[in-house]
Scaffold this active site. Structure first.
Site, PDB file in Angstrom:
ATOM      1  N   TYR A   1       0.836  -1.210   0.000  1.00 43.94           N
ATOM      2  CA  TYR A   1       0.000   0.000   0.000  1.00 43.94           C
ATOM      3  C   TYR A   1       0.878   1.269   0.000  1.00 43.94           C
ATOM      4  O   TYR A   1       0.624   2.211  -0.755  1.00 43.94           O
ATOM      5  CB  TYR A   1      -0.894  -0.072   1.235  1.00 43.94           C
ATOM      6  CG  TYR A   1      -1.851   1.058   1.456  1.00 43.94           C
ATOM      7  CD1 TYR A   1      -3.032   1.140   0.736  1.00 43.94           C
ATOM      8  CD2 TYR A   1      -1.597   2.026   2.421  1.00 43.94           C
ATOM      9  CE1 TYR A   1      -3.927   2.165   0.976  1.00 43.94           C
ATOM     10  CE2 TYR A   1      -2.491   3.052   2.668  1.00 43.94           C
ATOM     11  CZ  TYR A   1      -3.656   3.123   1.950  1.00 43.94           C
ATOM     12  OH  TYR A   1      -4.538   4.130   2.182  1.00 43.94           O
TER      13      TYR A   1
ATOM     14  N   LYS B   1       0.974   4.185  -2.793  1.00 48.43           N
ATOM     15  CA  LYS B   1       0.584   5.554  -2.429  1.00 48.43           C
ATOM     16  C   LYS B   1       1.690   6.574  -2.710  1.00 48.43           C
ATOM     17  O   LYS B   1       1.402   7.703  -3.094  1.00 48.43           O
ATOM     18  CB  LYS B   1       0.178   5.596  -0.944  1.00 48.43           C
ATOM     19  CG  LYS B   1      -1.174   4.938  -0.667  1.00 48.43           C
ATOM     20  CD  LYS B   1      -2.243   5.469  -1.597  1.00 48.43           C
ATOM     21  CE  LYS B   1      -3.649   5.318  -1.063  1.00 48.43           C
ATOM     22  NZ  LYS B   1      -4.651   5.677  -2.088  1.00 48.43           N
TER      23      LYS B   1
HETATM   24  P1  NAI Z   1     -13.276   2.870   1.439  1.00 50.32           P
HETATM   25  O1  NAI Z   1     -12.939   1.419   1.407  1.00 50.32           O
HETATM   26  O2  NAI Z   1     -14.520   3.291   2.126  1.00 50.32           O
HETATM   27  O3  NAI Z   1     -13.309   3.481  -0.031  1.00 50.32           O
HETATM   28  C1  NAI Z   1     -12.648   2.956  -1.139  1.00 50.32           C
HETATM   29  C2  NAI Z   1     -13.670   2.742  -2.233  1.00 50.32           C
HETATM   30  O4  NAI Z   1     -12.987   2.356  -3.430  1.00 50.32           O
HETATM   31  C3  NAI Z   1     -14.677   1.641  -1.904  1.00 50.32           C
HETATM   32  O5  NAI Z   1     -15.987   2.166  -1.964  1.00 50.32           O
HETATM   33  C4  NAI Z   1     -14.408   0.572  -2.952  1.00 50.32           C
HETATM   34  O6  NAI Z   1     -15.560  -0.128  -3.351  1.00 50.32           O
HETATM   35  C5  NAI Z   1     -13.805   1.385  -4.083  1.00 50.32           C
HETATM   36  N1  NAI Z   1     -12.961   0.583  -4.973  1.00 50.32           N
HETATM   37  C6  NAI Z   1     -12.067  -0.374  -4.623  1.00 50.32           C
HETATM   38  N2  NAI Z   1     -11.482  -0.900  -5.715  1.00 50.32           N
HETATM   39  C7  NAI Z   1     -12.031  -0.274  -6.784  1.00 50.32           C
HETATM   40  C8  NAI Z   1     -11.819  -0.368  -8.189  1.00 50.32           C
HETATM   41  N3  NAI Z   1     -10.940  -1.230  -8.691  1.00 50.32           N
HETATM   42  N4  NAI Z   1     -12.530   0.442  -9.002  1.00 50.32           N
HETATM   43  C9  NAI Z   1     -13.436   1.328  -8.480  1.00 50.32           C
HETATM   44  N5  NAI Z   1     -13.676   1.456  -7.175  1.00 50.32           N
HETATM   45  C10 NAI Z   1     -12.983   0.670  -6.327  1.00 50.32           C
HETATM   46  O7  NAI Z   1     -12.013   3.594   2.102  1.00 50.32           O
HETATM   47  P2  NAI Z   1     -11.677   5.154   2.343  1.00 50.32           P
HETATM   48  O8  NAI Z   1     -11.051   5.242   3.658  1.00 50.32           O
HETATM   49  O9  NAI Z   1     -12.840   6.003   2.024  1.00 50.32           O
HETATM   50  O10 NAI Z   1     -10.503   5.379   1.277  1.00 50.32           O
HETATM   51  C11 NAI Z   1     -10.557   6.281   0.195  1.00 50.32           C
HETATM   52  C12 NAI Z   1      -9.141   6.542  -0.288  1.00 50.32           C
HETATM   53  O11 NAI Z   1      -8.400   7.244   0.716  1.00 50.32           O
HETATM   54  C13 NAI Z   1      -8.338   5.270  -0.578  1.00 50.32           C
HETATM   55  O12 NAI Z   1      -7.519   5.470  -1.704  1.00 50.32           O
HETATM   56  C14 NAI Z   1      -7.499   5.105   0.654  1.00 50.32           C
HETATM   57  O13 NAI Z   1      -6.326   4.362   0.408  1.00 50.32           O
HETATM   58  C15 NAI Z   1      -7.199   6.555   1.001  1.00 50.32           C
HETATM   59  N6  NAI Z   1      -6.810   6.754   2.379  1.00 50.32           N
HETATM   60  C16 NAI Z   1      -7.725   6.654   3.399  1.00 50.32           C
HETATM   61  C17 NAI Z   1      -7.331   6.886   4.709  1.00 50.32           C
HETATM   62  C18 NAI Z   1      -8.291   6.932   5.828  1.00 50.32           C
HETATM   63  O14 NAI Z   1      -7.905   7.371   6.941  1.00 50.32           O
HETATM   64  N7  NAI Z   1      -9.543   6.494   5.654  1.00 50.32           N
HETATM   65  C19 NAI Z   1      -5.912   7.130   5.034  1.00 50.32           C
HETATM   66  C20 NAI Z   1      -5.057   7.263   3.897  1.00 50.32           C
HETATM   67  C21 NAI Z   1      -5.504   7.054   2.626  1.00 50.32           C
END
Ligand code: NAI
Length: 287
Positions: free
Chosen positions: A164, A168
């Site tokens: 990851y 990133k």
């Molecule tokens: P989340 O799991 O709620 O959101 C990620 C979304 O991406 C999900 O709804 C999932 O269905 C969708 N997804 C996964 N693979 C996919 C694909 N191949 N094509 C289209 N959609 C796809 O998680 P969150 O926390 O909302 O994460 C959003 C972004 O922020 C991610 O990139 C995550 O790595 C990043 N992030 C989040 C942090 C946090 O504190 N929540 C910390 C650092 C980064």
């Protein structure tokens, strides 16, 4: 007040968590939003239409404009179809928020090539695929805004997240070059490392900490970065819990050796080589 009004913005992975908040805010501010989500589980398994559809319904119920897309950003075909959805529905694409993501955490000793690759495919290739499909349209219209969802796990490292973290920080590396290549076309690319309570962090941080990190707090920064007013490019911002912090690479003045140093000379100078007390923002010596 131009902002994001009538701007067509694709938010990937917008069926839940942070992406949903970005989509809701952008739609509230008058953007025409493409809500993309594969609708799978946190590890990327499975798929479905429910997640993206629910967010589109929410936006429409509040008087906003949005359309759903269920393609995977991990393939070039999926990303092309996603950008095509924006063109078919709204006639243009002005912004991309590369937010889709999955987790396959495991310590490095247990890390499988499959787990390493799956994470690169969604985050790093996903950001490449969608941005690359939108790029010719940005160039042609002389306008584009891209946000990369990066992470402190990439910027600083985090146990169990070698896959990851690599993806990133790879997105930040891509951003650095796109910021240069996009300059003359008014294409601005920035990165946000969010900190928010979502399904991704549900079992990683304590409930007490997560309570202080509502994902809605990250959305205005992303909204600003895709707006017309934003003229900055190539920035990294850590955002969460009400705090917004810029992170930048710094370099020290460099120790100069007039001849190839011996190991002893390296050893003797090591504290000077690693001393950051005179550090300044780093610049590419080749450029
Ligand atoms: P989340 O799991 O709620 O959101 C990620 C979304 O991406 C999900 O709804 C999932 O269905 C969708 N997804 C996964 N693979 C996919 C694909 N191949 N094509 C289209 N959609 C796809 O998680 P969150 O926390 O909302 O994460 C959003 C972004 O922020 C991610 O990139 C995550 O790595 C990043 N992030 C989040 C942090 C946090 O504190 N929540 C910390 C650092 C980064």
């Amino acid at each position: 007040m131009p902002g994001v009004t009538d701007r067509v913005v694709i938010v990937t992975g917008a069926g839940g968590g942070l992406g949903r908040e970005y989509a809701l805010l952008l739609a509230r501010e008058g953007a025409l939003v493409v809500v993309n989500d594969l609708g799978g589980a946190r590890d990327g398994s499975g798929s479905g239409h429910n997640m993206a559809d629910a967010v589109v319904e929410e936006i429409r119920a509040a008087g906003g404009t949005a359309v759903a897309n269920y393609d995977s950003v991990a393939t070039t075909e999926g990303a092309q179809a996603l950008v095509q959805t924006a063109l078919d529905s709204f006639g243009a694409v002005h912004g991309v928020v590369n937010n889709a993501g999955i987790l396959r955490d495991m310590s490095f000793v247990k890390m499988t090539p499959e787990a390493f690759e799956a994470v690169q495919r969604v985050h790093l290739f996903g950001a490449f695929n969608v941005t690359h499909a939108a790029w010719p349209h940005f160039r042609e219209q002389g306008f584009g805004r891209v946000v990369m969802a990066t992470s402190t796990s990439g910027l600083y490292g985090n146990f169990g997240q070698a896959n990851y973290g690599a993806a990133k920080l790879g997105m930040v590396g891509m951003m650095n070059t796109l910021a240069i290549e996009g300059r003359k076309y008014d294409i601005k690319i920035n990165a946000v490392a969010p900190m928010a309570a979502t399904r991704m962090t549900a079992d990683i941080a304590s409930a007490e900490m997560l309570e202080k990190l509502p994902p809605a707090q990250v959305a205005p920064i992303v909204g600003y970065l895709v707006s017309e007013e934003n003229t900055d490019s190539g920035m990294v911002l850590v955002v969460g819990g009400g705090a917004v912090q810029r992170v930048q690479l710094f370099a020290n003045k460099a120790v100069l050796f007039s001849e190839v140093p011996t190991l002893d000379q390296v050893r003797e100078n090591w504290s000077r080589i690693t001393d950051m007390s005179d550090a300044q923002p780093g610049v590419n010596p080749a450029g």
